[in-house]
Design a protein around this motif. Structure first.
Motif, mmCIF file in Angstrom:
data_model
loop_
_atom_site.group_PDB
_atom_site.id
_atom_site.type_symbol
_atom_site.label_atom_id
_atom_site.label_comp_id
_atom_site.label_asym_id
_atom_site.label_seq_id
_atom_site.Cartn_x
_atom_site.Cartn_y
_atom_site.Cartn_z
ATOM 1 N N VAL A 497 -25.101 23.232 -8.719
ATOM 2 C CA VAL A 497 -23.732 23.539 -9.121
ATOM 3 C C VAL A 497 -23.521 23.089 -10.565
ATOM 4 O O VAL A 497 -23.782 21.928 -10.909
ATOM 5 C CB VAL A 497 -22.706 22.841 -8.209
ATOM 6 C CG1 VAL A 497 -21.283 23.176 -8.666
ATOM 7 C CG2 VAL A 497 -22.918 23.254 -6.758
ATOM 8 N N THR A 498 -23.071 24.023 -11.398
ATOM 9 C CA THR A 498 -22.737 23.730 -12.791
ATOM 10 C C THR A 498 -21.237 23.919 -12.974
ATOM 11 O O THR A 498 -20.715 25.017 -12.737
ATOM 12 C CB THR A 498 -23.491 24.672 -13.746
ATOM 13 O OG1 THR A 498 -24.905 24.484 -13.573
ATOM 14 C CG2 THR A 498 -23.116 24.397 -15.193
ATOM 15 N N ALA A 499 -20.553 22.858 -13.347
ATOM 16 C CA ALA A 499 -19.108 22.926 -13.602
ATOM 17 C C ALA A 499 -18.883 23.245 -15.074
ATOM 18 O O ALA A 499 -19.486 22.626 -15.950
ATOM 19 C CB ALA A 499 -18.433 21.612 -13.222
ATOM 20 N N VAL A 500 -18.005 24.194 -15.352
ATOM 21 C CA VAL A 500 -17.723 24.629 -16.718
ATOM 22 C C VAL A 500 -16.237 24.458 -17.003
ATOM 23 O O VAL A 500 -15.402 24.945 -16.235
ATOM 24 C CB VAL A 500 -18.121 26.105 -16.928
ATOM 25 C CG1 VAL A 500 -17.795 26.550 -18.349
ATOM 26 C CG2 VAL A 500 -19.594 26.318 -16.617
ATOM 27 N N GLY A 501 -15.910 23.771 -18.081
ATOM 28 C CA GLY A 501 -14.529 23.675 -18.516
ATOM 29 C C GLY A 501 -14.020 22.265 -18.688
ATOM 30 O O GLY A 501 -13.424 21.932 -19.706
ATOM 31 N N HIS A 502 -14.244 21.433 -17.689
ATOM 32 C CA HIS A 502 -13.752 20.058 -17.754
ATOM 33 C C HIS A 502 -14.554 19.262 -18.781
ATOM 34 O O HIS A 502 -15.768 19.407 -18.878
ATOM 35 C CB HIS A 502 -13.850 19.405 -16.375
ATOM 36 C CG HIS A 502 -13.156 18.089 -16.285
ATOM 37 N ND1 HIS A 502 -13.785 16.897 -16.546
ATOM 38 C CD2 HIS A 502 -11.874 17.785 -15.971
ATOM 39 C CE1 HIS A 502 -12.924 15.898 -16.386
ATOM 40 N NE2 HIS A 502 -11.752 16.411 -16.027
ATOM 41 N N GLY A 503 -13.868 18.422 -19.513
ATOM 42 C CA GLY A 503 -14.541 17.689 -20.580
ATOM 43 C C GLY A 503 -15.421 16.560 -20.107
ATOM 44 O O GLY A 503 -16.288 16.089 -20.850
ATOM 45 N N GLY A 504 -15.231 16.093 -18.870
ATOM 46 C CA GLY A 504 -16.008 14.958 -18.376
ATOM 47 C C GLY A 504 -16.752 15.301 -17.100
ATOM 48 O O GLY A 504 -16.864 16.480 -16.738
ATOM 49 N N PRO A 505 -17.262 14.304 -16.393
ATOM 50 C CA PRO A 505 -17.984 14.542 -15.138
ATOM 51 C C PRO A 505 -17.078 15.192 -14.092
ATOM 52 O O PRO A 505 -15.870 14.951 -14.048
ATOM 53 C CB PRO A 505 -18.424 13.140 -14.701
ATOM 54 C CG PRO A 505 -18.371 12.314 -15.948
ATOM 55 C CD PRO A 505 -17.270 12.871 -16.774
#
Length: 563
Positions: A497-505
């Motif tokens: 899973v790759t999260a895109v958008g949030h600046g942190g973890p």
């Protein structure tokens, strides 16, 4: 007994190494293998490396004791480089090769068409890279040797394959005689002259063209850029076509069409080669420039494919499965896509994560790709080497008009190899939001790369299994989606899973990329949080959602792994 040559192939720029043959007397009883790959050329080695990436071992059988002779495949596309990046050799290719993006067509001394391949800041690799095939084979071989899941047996020539219940028997000839190797699956990657295909009586569909082309690799110093050069109907070779490519190490590749009726044997006589190459150099303004021949050969254009690549325990791939013209750099580049597809489809069947329908899907997708290429390549072949008087009249009319009229010049376009999009694949999710997107890669398309930093790109971080790209501004993934991901992994499915958008973890994500300027979302046609893409292990899109929930994710995974 098979006696491959032990003398290094002659070359003025490549130092050929002769490998030691694998001999049955030096090894014990041979256990049944999961996968045996016949042919240690590019298609065979990339298939082995892809299988290894997914945890499946293979034995690769090569009839000769050294890499192939001559430049052969020399132009590799951006998508091929992205595939080779997954198996660990793209960096060496890029550092050794010559990148380019322009192609030029000339008629009567005038440039009548200039092709410009697209290239932007999000692309790690150039549209095209020139490098002789021996170097690519060397890099792939070293990657295979480094893998504990791949065994390469040099000097092992397959002389027969017999299908049994649930496995196949492979008869292998070596410098000390024959032995038999059993395997659940046999992949024929032995090339266009596949003896296995001939022995099975399988017939290809399509067309062969009468024209012959000479390939000549010469060492010469020419002050010309690394761009494709095509010359139509030159005075020294009327009615025919000449191609030129710069290669590394001071080598130029010259391809020229033979006059009707001239045999390959006549064309390869030293005096004939010298006269034609001298005439070509004179035509481009470099008469008398000294040159030295390295290698020459003859080929003809063919557009043929098997209608099915899977036959019991036997799977055909690369040129053993289809024969495509080199115009538009389709040979090896198509073989890489074949191998990438076959690697994950076969691995997931071997590991019991999907049933035989998955291999049927591989065949359907890649036969569809071959037929699409044949339709496109056939247009290029008919322009480069008109098969009938009617086609020649049409081609000659285009040549004549192009001197003064812009509107006909795009007909020179050589329809460069491009990645096939599996738009109608049975693995695409029927319940997603694909039809609602207006931008971004659609069903069956490869992903769009994203430049994340100076020397850091999205595709540097993808590979090894299914990939879920989840767009979010939150610091955690929805618990229900995390549950689906966890259950898939417990069943043995590699899913990252790759999260895109949030600046942190982001809790529940394996990696996270910020998207402060929204560029990532624009490239993928995403407007709001909760959108997502699911990529197959070959990175092609199989589902995308404007809003993802756990039920839809599970349905997409079920569709992509049919039992």
């Amino acid at each position: 007994m098979h006696q491959p040559t032990t003398q290094p192939r002659p070359s003025i720029y490549y130092p050929y190494q002769v490998f030691q043959p694998w001999l049955p007397s030096q090894h014990g009883a041979q256990p049944r293998q999961q996968v045996v790959i016949v042919g240690n050329g590019p298609a065979g080695m990339v298939t082995a490396l892809e299988l290894a990436r997914h945890g499946v071992a293979s034995v690769v059988l090569g009839a000769e004791l050294q890499f192939s002779q001559g430049s052969r495949a020399i132009v590799f596309t951006r998508r091929s480089m992205e595939i080779l990046q997954q198996v660990g050799v793209a960096a060496r290719m890029a550092s050794s090769g010559l990148p380019w993006r322009f192609g030029n067509s000339f008629y009567r001394g005038q440039r009548v068409f200039r092709m410009e391949a697209p290239h932007d800041a999000d692309d790690r690799f150039y549209p095209m890279l020139n490098l002789q095939q021996q170097y690519m084979e060397e890099y792939l071989h070293e990657a295979c040797v480094a893998s504990p899941l791949i065994e390469i047996r040099w000097g092992n020539k397959v002389v027969g394959v017999s299908q049994c219940e649930g496995f196949a028997e492979v008869r292998v000839d070596t410098p000390e005689g024959e032995y038999t190797l059993e395997s659940v699956w046999v992949v024929d990657a032995s090339g266009g002259r596949s003896a296995i295909r001939a022995a099975t009586g399988l017939q290809m569909e399509g067309a062969s063209y009468e024209g012959f082309f000479v390939i000549a690799d010469i060492r010469i110093d020419l002050p010309l850029p690394t761009e494709r050069l095509a010359f139509f109907d030159p005075e020294w070779n009327p009615g025919n076509t000449i191609l030129m490519h710069r290669e590394p190490h001071g080598i130029w590749r010259v391809d020229y069409q033979l006059p009707e009726g001239e045999t390959p044997e006549e064309a390869l006589r030293p005096e004939s080669l010298k006269a034609r190459i001298d005439a070509q150099l004179a035509m481009i303004g470099h008469a008398g420039t000294p040159w030295e021949m390295d290698w020459s050969s003859v080929y003809s254009a063919r557009t043929l494919t098997l209608p099915d690549f899977v036959h019991g325990s036997l799977i055909f791939t690369g040129d053993a499965a289809h024969l495509l013209p080199i115009f538009g750099v389709r040979g090896a580049n198509t073989a890489f896509q074949d191998a990438q597809s076959l690697g994950w489809h076969l691995a997931y069947v071997v590991k019991g994560l999907a049933g035989s329908r998955l291999l049927a899907n591989h065949s359907a997708e890649r036969v569809g790709a071959a037929r699409e290429i044949i339709a496109e390549a056939g247009k290029s072949v008919r322009f480069m080497t008109p098969p009938t008087r009617g086609f020649r009249l049409l081609r000659d009319a285009v040549l004549s008009l192009s001197l003064q009229h812009e509107f006909v010049r795009p007909l020179y376009h050589w329809r460069t190899s491009r990645p096939h999009e599996y738009t109608h694949s049975m693995l695409n999710s029927p319940g997603d939001d694909n039809a609602l997107f207006t931008e971004g890669p659609a069903h069956g398309a490869p992903p769009r790369n994203i430049r994340l930093a100076a020397d850091d790109y999205l595709l540097d971080h993808l590979g090894g299994g299914f990939e879920l790209l989840y767009f979010t501004e939150a610091d955690t993934l929805p618990e229900a989606i995390q549950t689906v991901v966890r259950q898939a992994r417990e069943q043995g499915v590699a899913l990252r899973v790759t999260a895109v958008g949030h600046g942190g973890p982001v809790a529940g994500a394996d990696q996270c990329f910020a998207d402060a300027d929204g560029h990532f979302r624009v490239r993928y046609g995403v407007r709001a949080s909760g959108a997502a893409y699911l990529l197959r292990p070959d990175q092609h899109v199989c589902a995308r959602w404007l809003t993802l929930d756990a039920h839809r994710l599970q349905a997409a995974l079920d569709a992509a792994l049919p039992q």
